[in-house]
Design a protein around this motif. Sequence first.
Motif, PDB file in Angstrom:
ATOM      1  N   CYS A  62       0.844  -1.205   0.000  1.00  0.00           N
ATOM      2  CA  CYS A  62       0.000   0.000   0.000  1.00  0.00           C
ATOM      3  C   CYS A  62       0.880   1.256   0.000  1.00  0.00           C
ATOM      4  O   CYS A  62       1.896   1.322   0.676  1.00  0.00           O
ATOM      5  CB  CYS A  62      -0.920  -0.018   1.219  1.00  0.00           C
ATOM      6  SG  CYS A  62      -1.878   1.500   1.439  1.00  0.00           S
ATOM      7  N   GLU A  63       0.459   2.255  -0.763  1.00  0.00           N
ATOM      8  CA  GLU A  63       1.285   3.464  -0.931  1.00  0.00           C
ATOM      9  C   GLU A  63       0.757   4.664  -0.165  1.00  0.00           C
ATOM     10  O   GLU A  63       1.140   5.802  -0.437  1.00  0.00           O
ATOM     11  CB  GLU A  63       1.409   3.754  -2.439  1.00  0.00           C
ATOM     12  CG  GLU A  63       2.237   2.670  -3.141  1.00  0.00           C
ATOM     13  CD  GLU A  63       2.056   2.637  -4.662  1.00  0.00           C
ATOM     14  OE1 GLU A  63       1.341   3.505  -5.199  1.00  0.00           O
ATOM     15  OE2 GLU A  63       2.622   1.723  -5.297  1.00  0.00           O
ATOM     16  N   ALA A  64      -0.121   4.419   0.814  1.00  0.00           N
ATOM     17  CA  ALA A  64      -0.653   5.522   1.618  1.00  0.00           C
ATOM     18  C   ALA A  64       0.383   5.904   2.679  1.00  0.00           C
ATOM     19  O   ALA A  64       0.316   5.467   3.828  1.00  0.00           O
ATOM     20  CB  ALA A  64      -1.970   5.115   2.273  1.00  0.00           C
ATOM     21  N   CYS A  74      -5.014   0.895   2.629  1.00  0.00           N
ATOM     22  CA  CYS A  74      -5.991   1.986   2.640  1.00  0.00           C
ATOM     23  C   CYS A  74      -7.178   1.674   1.735  1.00  0.00           C
ATOM     24  O   CYS A  74      -8.271   2.173   1.936  1.00  0.00           O
ATOM     25  CB  CYS A  74      -5.327   3.290   2.194  1.00  0.00           C
ATOM     26  SG  CYS A  74      -4.927   3.334   0.420  1.00  0.00           S
ATOM     27  N   GLY A  75      -6.950   0.819   0.734  1.00  0.00           N
ATOM     28  CA  GLY A  75      -8.040   0.473  -0.182  1.00  0.00           C
ATOM     29  C   GLY A  75      -8.282   1.518  -1.257  1.00  0.00           C
ATOM     30  O   GLY A  75      -9.153   1.345  -2.095  1.00  0.00           O
ATOM     31  N   ARG A  76      -7.517   2.618  -1.220  1.00  0.00           N
ATOM     32  CA  ARG A  76      -7.804   3.706  -2.164  1.00  0.00           C
ATOM     33  C   ARG A  76      -6.634   4.094  -3.055  1.00  0.00           C
ATOM     34  O   ARG A  76      -6.837   4.678  -4.111  1.00  0.00           O
ATOM     35  CB  ARG A  76      -8.265   4.943  -1.390  1.00  0.00           C
ATOM     36  CG  ARG A  76      -9.672   4.833  -0.840  1.00  0.00           C
ATOM     37  CD  ARG A  76     -10.155   6.174  -0.343  1.00  0.00           C
ATOM     38  NE  ARG A  76      -9.351   6.649   0.777  1.00  0.00           N
ATOM     39  CZ  ARG A  76      -9.633   6.384   2.060  1.00  0.00           C
ATOM     40  NH1 ARG A  76     -10.694   5.671   2.359  1.00  0.00           N
ATOM     41  NH2 ARG A  76      -8.878   6.831   3.027  1.00  0.00           N
ATOM     42  N   CYS A  77      -5.420   3.784  -2.614  1.00  0.00           N
ATOM     43  CA  CYS A  77      -4.262   4.241  -3.396  1.00  0.00           C
ATOM     44  C   CYS A  77      -4.131   3.423  -4.693  1.00  0.00           C
ATOM     45  O   CYS A  77      -4.822   2.427  -4.890  1.00  0.00           O
ATOM     46  CB  CYS A  77      -2.988   4.115  -2.566  1.00  0.00           C
ATOM     47  SG  CYS A  77      -2.471   2.415  -2.290  1.00  0.00           S
ATOM     48  N   CYS A  80      -3.384  -0.288  -4.018  1.00  0.00           N
ATOM     49  CA  CYS A  80      -4.541  -1.039  -3.543  1.00  0.00           C
ATOM     50  C   CYS A  80      -5.503  -1.330  -4.690  1.00  0.00           C
ATOM     51  O   CYS A  80      -6.074  -2.414  -4.782  1.00  0.00           O
ATOM     52  CB  CYS A  80      -5.256  -0.291  -2.420  1.00  0.00           C
ATOM     53  SG  CYS A  80      -4.356  -0.378  -0.848  1.00  0.00           S
TER      54      CYS A  80
END
Length: 364
Positions: A62-64, A74-77, A80
């Motif tokens: 994950c890249e958050a 995060c499920g959004r980056c 993800c």
Amino acid sequence: MSARGGEAPEQGGAGDDRELPWLAAPLRHTLETRQAHALLIHGPGGVGQFELALALAKGWLCEANDRPLVDRPCGRCASCKLQAARSHPDLLVLVPEALRESLGWDLGGGEGDDAGEGGKRKPSKEIRVEAVRAAIAFATTTSARGLGKVVVVHPAERMNEIAASAFLKTLEEPAGDARFLLCSAAPGGLLPTIRSRCQEVVLPVPPARDAETWLTRQGVAQPGVLLAASGGQPQEALELAERGIDAKYWLALPQRIAVGDATALQGWSLPSAVDALQKICHDTASLACGGAPRYFPRDRLNGDADLGALLRWSRELGRVAAEVDHPWGVDLAIESLVGQGREALKTPRSRGRSGEGLSLNSTG
Ligand SMILES: [Zn+2]
């Protein structure tokens, strides 16, 4: 096992519908405490080892950057999203060909498993050495997005001997910045040398309340019955429901076997049929010894069966279970096992009332 019932396959981890709620705590804990480059996630089947591995991979990649690692994924980056689409360039998932469809992992990953050759070959139940070699090659190249690489192997005990030896070399001399996640419901089947090089993560059977809530959300009625039927393993309970076995069907099963009704198991695979018969045998024997049943309610079982006959049946069930490819037809094998079950589930004449056989309270 997240792809079922014709729905689009979805990946376990943060933010999807089939998310397994009992994985949240082990996920955080593992992100926080396990820094080794190889982890072995094990526990009983049907509790989500594979989903935990995917969620960990998602977390590591994950890249958050604004979040601490334990609060990822995060499920959004971008990372993800790539993982949700199963096209993350730094993640490789190794599963046997025969499991790809049921795991919803038949698109990306495992490219090395010679899927292209010999189109009509039976899908392999093993993880082959070609696939492991491809994974090793993948692991030694540079990470595309800069956060390292992750290889998930599921189920790890399905690596055949040559594949396991090749894999062991990589664990002994890790190259690059790859991390390995091995999943297993039978870690005894792994090379001890592989096991000793992995940090272990034990995933236990989740609390019944969490499992029942999850099953209800998946549309399973009377989830407690199917959960008990599966020894507390929610994914197996869901699999039963999706095979059309509901609570009523399961509860009636011991009585149908006791009267020799082999149609009760019609259309079942031999391993599933043997498993169900072993559970009836186990619970009936447990009652005969004064213990408690585990898979069925007490009032569905004959509490007066003969232990000797049950043990003979149990041995025969074990023998058939150990045969990978049964020489007889499946129907014939099931009929024979049910026939033996009918004898084993009787109340012996010496104990029964005028040989009436069963002393069951209900007919489901
Ligand atoms: Zn993310």
